[in-house]
Enzyme design. Structure first.
Site, PDB file in Angstrom:
ATOM      1  N   ASP A 116       9.886   7.950   0.414  1.00 14.56           N
ATOM      2  CA  ASP A 116       9.196   8.238  -0.840  1.00 14.56           C
ATOM      3  C   ASP A 116       8.911   6.939  -1.594  1.00 14.56           C
ATOM      4  O   ASP A 116       9.817   6.131  -1.831  1.00 14.56           O
ATOM      5  CB  ASP A 116      10.078   9.165  -1.686  1.00 14.56           C
ATOM      6  CG  ASP A 116       9.513   9.421  -3.068  1.00 14.56           C
ATOM      7  OD1 ASP A 116       8.286   9.407  -3.208  1.00 14.56           O
ATOM      8  OD2 ASP A 116      10.307   9.632  -4.002  1.00 14.56           O
ATOM      9  N   LYS A 133     -13.807   6.450   7.953  1.00 17.83           N
ATOM     10  CA  LYS A 133     -14.701   7.433   8.565  1.00 17.83           C
ATOM     11  C   LYS A 133     -14.926   8.605   7.614  1.00 17.83           C
ATOM     12  O   LYS A 133     -16.049   9.086   7.443  1.00 17.83           O
ATOM     13  CB  LYS A 133     -14.090   7.914   9.882  1.00 17.83           C
ATOM     14  CG  LYS A 133     -14.933   8.917  10.632  1.00 17.83           C
ATOM     15  CD  LYS A 133     -14.258   9.304  11.940  1.00 17.83           C
ATOM     16  CE  LYS A 133     -15.095  10.321  12.708  1.00 17.83           C
ATOM     17  NZ  LYS A 133     -14.422  10.715  13.981  1.00 17.83           N
ATOM     18  N   PHE A 134     -13.865   9.028   6.951  1.00 18.07           N
ATOM     19  CA  PHE A 134     -13.940  10.124   5.988  1.00 18.07           C
ATOM     20  C   PHE A 134     -14.855   9.749   4.818  1.00 18.07           C
ATOM     21  O   PHE A 134     -15.706  10.528   4.398  1.00 18.07           O
ATOM     22  CB  PHE A 134     -12.528  10.435   5.485  1.00 18.07           C
ATOM     23  CG  PHE A 134     -12.495  11.330   4.281  1.00 18.07           C
ATOM     24  CD1 PHE A 134     -12.634  12.697   4.405  1.00 18.07           C
ATOM     25  CD2 PHE A 134     -12.307  10.804   3.010  1.00 18.07           C
ATOM     26  CE1 PHE A 134     -12.595  13.521   3.302  1.00 18.07           C
ATOM     27  CE2 PHE A 134     -12.268  11.619   1.893  1.00 18.07           C
ATOM     28  CZ  PHE A 134     -12.416  12.990   2.046  1.00 18.07           C
ATOM     29  N   GLU A 135     -14.688   8.520   4.311  1.00 14.49           N
ATOM     30  CA  GLU A 135     -15.489   8.077   3.167  1.00 14.49           C
ATOM     31  C   GLU A 135     -16.959   7.909   3.565  1.00 14.49           C
ATOM     32  O   GLU A 135     -17.866   8.260   2.799  1.00 14.49           O
ATOM     33  CB  GLU A 135     -14.927   6.760   2.638  1.00 14.49           C
ATOM     34  CG  GLU A 135     -15.585   6.267   1.368  1.00 14.49           C
ATOM     35  CD  GLU A 135     -14.970   4.975   0.870  1.00 14.49           C
ATOM     36  OE1 GLU A 135     -15.506   4.420  -0.101  1.00 14.49           O
ATOM     37  OE2 GLU A 135     -13.966   4.524   1.449  1.00 14.49           O
ATOM     38  N   GLU A 155       0.843  -1.196   0.000  1.00  7.06           N
ATOM     39  CA  GLU A 155       0.000   0.000   0.000  1.00  7.06           C
ATOM     40  C   GLU A 155       0.879   1.246   0.000  1.00  7.06           C
ATOM     41  O   GLU A 155       1.787   1.387   0.830  1.00  7.06           O
ATOM     42  CB  GLU A 155      -0.947   0.039   1.196  1.00  7.06           C
ATOM     43  CG  GLU A 155      -1.778   1.316   1.205  1.00  7.06           C
ATOM     44  CD  GLU A 155      -3.074   1.216   1.997  1.00  7.06           C
ATOM     45  OE1 GLU A 155      -3.606   2.269   2.377  1.00  7.06           O
ATOM     46  OE2 GLU A 155      -3.559   0.089   2.224  1.00  7.06           O
ATOM     47  N   ASP A 190      -3.170  12.314  -3.056  1.00  3.87           N
ATOM     48  CA  ASP A 190      -3.384  13.761  -3.219  1.00  3.87           C
ATOM     49  C   ASP A 190      -3.878  14.041  -4.627  1.00  3.87           C
ATOM     50  O   ASP A 190      -3.203  13.705  -5.604  1.00  3.87           O
ATOM     51  CB  ASP A 190      -2.061  14.495  -2.971  1.00  3.87           C
ATOM     52  CG  ASP A 190      -2.265  15.990  -2.776  1.00  3.87           C
ATOM     53  OD1 ASP A 190      -3.192  16.552  -3.405  1.00  3.87           O
ATOM     54  OD2 ASP A 190      -1.502  16.598  -2.002  1.00  3.87           O
TER      55      ASP A 190
END
Length: 253
Positions: A136, A233-235, A84, A159
């Protein structure tokens, strides 16, 4: 006594056009700005995050400078490996690893508090099939992940760089897509998700244009959210507000 305040002269050294490579310039002491696929928004570590990094990095942490990994040696088994990219605070990644002990997970995140939070939660949940990088992702893919070694690559809510002039900073670009293909095993899956429709469309365009992939969508565009990807939670809040989320899955031929 002279009370005139001191004058400080700041000298800005620009790299001459004669430098052929970034490495050559750096060897000569010149600073070159490198394009990254992220913006480092470093927050302050909590005591718990700092403690987790100190106590468990040796068992859970992976270091870029150690170079190419051998997954079977790293995990002590030959289970499939899921990678991931950009796991945030790590809650979903830890949940996935806990729910699938038959898989091995590697997470990459540049933000130290998120890495600390992920390690702390993994220890709290007794998760042992997860390793993490604080680095990175582009460099980790190039220097540490063997070709044909991954069953799944996950890129969830990267992003979106929503302004058109910033689209070139999005991580999903043709070169990145090809890099992921090289790291996947045949039959492996590249799974992306975004809540930004324009980014979803661009992802789909890049994947359709890439060689060596097949869309897993029955309608040749998006797939329903798989049960394996936890609903954040955001979704969940976004869905209540009518915001869309687009999942894309392509398999390596």
């Amino acid at each position: 006594m002279d009370n005139t305040p001191p004058v400080f002269i700041v000298r800005i050294v620009m790299t001459e056009r004669t430098h052929k490579t970034v490495e050559q310039a750096e060897q000569e002491g010149k600073y070159i700005r490198k394009v990254r696929s992220f913006v480092k928004r470093e927050g302050r570590l909590t005591k718990g995050q700092a403690r987790a990094l100190e106590l468990y990095w040796d068992t859970m942490g992976l270091n870029h400078e150690n170079g190419m990994i051998e997954p079977e040696t790293l995990f002590g088994n030959s289970n499939p490996v899921v990678l991931e990219i950009g796991f945030g605070m790590g809650k979903s990644l830890v949940e996935m690893a806990k729910n699938a002990p038959e898989l091995n997970f590697i997470g990459i995140e540049v933000h130290r508090p998120g890495v600390g939070a992920c390690i702390a939660l993994a220890q709290e949940e007794g998760v042992s099939n997860l390793k993490v990088y604080e680095h990175d992702a582009i460099e980790i893919l190039a220097d540490c992940i063997p070709n044909d070694s991954l069953t799944t690559v996950q890129l969830f809510f990267p992003d979106p760089w929503h302004k058109k002039k910033h689209h070139k900073r999005r991580i999903v670009q043709p070169e990145f897509v090809e890099t992921i293909r090289q790291k996947l095993k045949v039959g492996g899956v590249f799974h992306m998700a975004t809540d930004w429709e324009n980014y979803a469309e661009c992802m789909l365009d890049d994947m359709n244009a890439a060689d060596g992939y097949k869309n897993l969508s029955e309608t040749n565009d998006y797939v329903p959210r798989p049960d394996s990807r936890p609903l954040t939670k955001f979704e969940n809040r976004g869905q209540r507000l009518g915001h869309g989320v687009w999942d894309i899955q392509f398999t390596k031929l």
